[in-house]
Every structure is written in C-alpha cells, then in structure tokens.
Write an enzyme that holds these catalytic residues in place. Structure first.
Site, PDB file in Angstrom:
ATOM      1  N   VAL A 105       0.862  -1.173   0.000  1.00 49.21           N
ATOM      2  CA  VAL A 105       0.000   0.000   0.000  1.00 49.21           C
ATOM      3  C   VAL A 105       0.901   1.226   0.000  1.00 49.21           C
ATOM      4  CG1 VAL A 105      -1.842   1.260   1.189  1.00 49.21           C
ATOM      5  CG2 VAL A 105      -1.766  -1.247   1.318  1.00 49.21           C
ATOM      6  N   CYS A 106       0.561   2.211  -0.820  1.00 47.51           N
ATOM      7  CA  CYS A 106       1.273   3.483  -0.831  1.00 47.51           C
ATOM      8  C   CYS A 106       2.756   3.252  -1.148  1.00 47.51           C
ATOM      9  CB  CYS A 106       1.053   4.178   0.514  1.00 47.51           C
ATOM     10  SG  CYS A 106       1.407   5.943   0.544  1.00 47.51           S
ATOM     11  N   THR A 107       3.661   3.862  -0.384  1.00 40.53           N
ATOM     12  CA  THR A 107       5.094   3.722  -0.679  1.00 40.53           C
ATOM     13  C   THR A 107       5.654   2.366  -0.277  1.00 40.53           C
ATOM     14  OG1 THR A 107       5.598   4.835   1.418  1.00 40.53           O
ATOM     15  CG2 THR A 107       5.595   6.191  -0.583  1.00 40.53           C
ATOM     16  N   GLY A 155      -2.434   2.180  -4.514  1.00 41.73           N
ATOM     17  CA  GLY A 155      -1.997   3.569  -4.494  1.00 41.73           C
ATOM     18  C   GLY A 155      -1.930   4.104  -3.073  1.00 41.73           C
TER      19      GLY A 155
END
Length: 228
Positions: A105-107, A155
């Site tokens: 998730v995310c970075t 994202g």
C-alpha cells in the site's frame, strides 16, 4: 475460523514512521476472510510509532513470524529506513518467496522494489512517488489497485481498502467480498472532490507537493540508484 478451516496467514510489516491507515485499513477487511490469521511483524516486539501520534505493538518478530500466505508492506515516511535496512529487505524477500500474494500500500511498493520484487512488473504507489517505480524496473500503471501476477500494489493510503476487497473477492468470491464491504459500510462519498491530482485544484496539488512531499521524494531518490 472453524476447526476445519485452513488458516490463511496475513503478514503486515510494521516499522517506525508507518502510515497507520495503510495497515489498519486493509487489515480490518482482510481479517474477515475465512481462516484469516493476522500477524504484525517487526524486527523486535516493541511499540512501533505511527504517523498518527500513537503506537502499535507487533505480535511477532521477524525471527518468529510464520510464513505468509499474503504479505503486505504498508508505506509511510519511515519507508526510507525500510529501503536502507538489509535485514528488513531480506525478511521481505524470504516471506515473498513462499507467499501466495505479495502486496503493498502506498510507498510500500518502493520497499518491494528495493527487495528486487518489481522488476518487469506493473505497479503503483502514492501519486507523489510514482516516478521512483521505474528505478526498480517497474512500469507505473495509473490505477488504485494494480495486479501483475501474484503482486498487487495499491496507491495512496485509502486504496489499501480497495486492494483488500480485490483479494477477498479472488479468494472467497465476489459475493463474500460484497458482504464484507456492506458489513463495514465502505460506501465512500467524500465531501470534497479533491482526492487525486487529476481532480484536485492544481494550485493545491503544487502546494501540497512543496510542503509535504518534495523533500521526502528527494530524500528517497538519494538512496534509490538510477538505472543505467
């Protein structure tokens, strides 16, 4: 879980500086899958400082973490330390080798990349950091959830809930996933149409980049080598 239900082990990596919703969002949904057993793994069992002013206590260390059926790497401003830590990257590689699903998730996708797991893959990340994906041999795909083989990247932050529902539908069927969505009343109607740079005021996007993300992006870029 019934006595005959085979456990499905879900491992979340925890680290200081984690964005807690990257973890707690999908965990809330994935925990409702049949047989789900959630493990929160860190280098040591001690409080992990989140980005929200409170700590989370892992329930296992790297050394005693069981093999994941689903491995999830959340993101957060602490991602730089994850990328720079050989022990954590080796834990990711070891777990990924036996996992049915390798997710982020995310970075968290940057950590997967640093562990060598995104070469030749389509992937996504938080919109402020997608330019770094190509440094790991990945191709950015513009979507909230990107699935390439057994690797699923989500994202920014809230998209972790979407990825969880995608996984639940694949494992337990769409009807079950819809029931989980209904039970948790995931029916987002945000009060503002400003959740992505494509729709937000460009001036606000630029200001947010300057205030919150540009310095972090540059800091990450320092330790992620350019591809020749």
């Amino acid at each position: 879980m019934t006595d005959t239900q085979k456990p499905f082990h879900i491992v979340f990596l925890l680290f200081d500086g984690i964005t807690q919703l990257d973890f707690t969002g999908p965990a809330q949904f994935l925990a409702r899958m049949p047989g789900a057993v959630v493990h929160t793994a860190a280098k040591r069992i001690q409080p992990i400082e989140t980005d929200s002013g409170f700590a989370i206590l892992p329930n296992c260390s790297f050394a005693d973490c069981p093999q994941a059926d689903l491995l999830c790497i959340p993101g957060g401003f602490g991602t730089r330390d994850v990328i720079a830590d050989a022990e954590t990257l080796q834990f990711i590689r070891d777990q990924a080798a036996g996992a049915q699903y390798i997710t982020s998730v995310c970075t968290g996708s940057l950590a997967l990349g640093a562990a060598g797991l995104l070469e030749g893959k389509r992937a996504t990340s938080h919109w402020a950091y997608i330019s770094l994906l190509e440094r790991f041999g990945a191709t950015h795909e513009k979507a909230r959830v990107v699935k390439d083989g057994n690797i699923i990247t989500a994202g920014g932050v809230t998209s972790g809930i979407d990825f969880a529902l995608v996984v639940i539908a694949e494992i337990a069927g769409q009807k079950f996933a819809e029931s989980v969505q209904l039970g948790l009343e995931y029916d987002p109607h945000p009060p503002f149409h400003s959740g992505h740079p494509d729709v937000a005021d460009p001036e606000r996007v630029a200001l947010l980049r300057e205030r919150s993300y540009d310095a972090v992006l540059a800091n990450l870029a320092e330790i992620i080598p350019l591809r020749s």
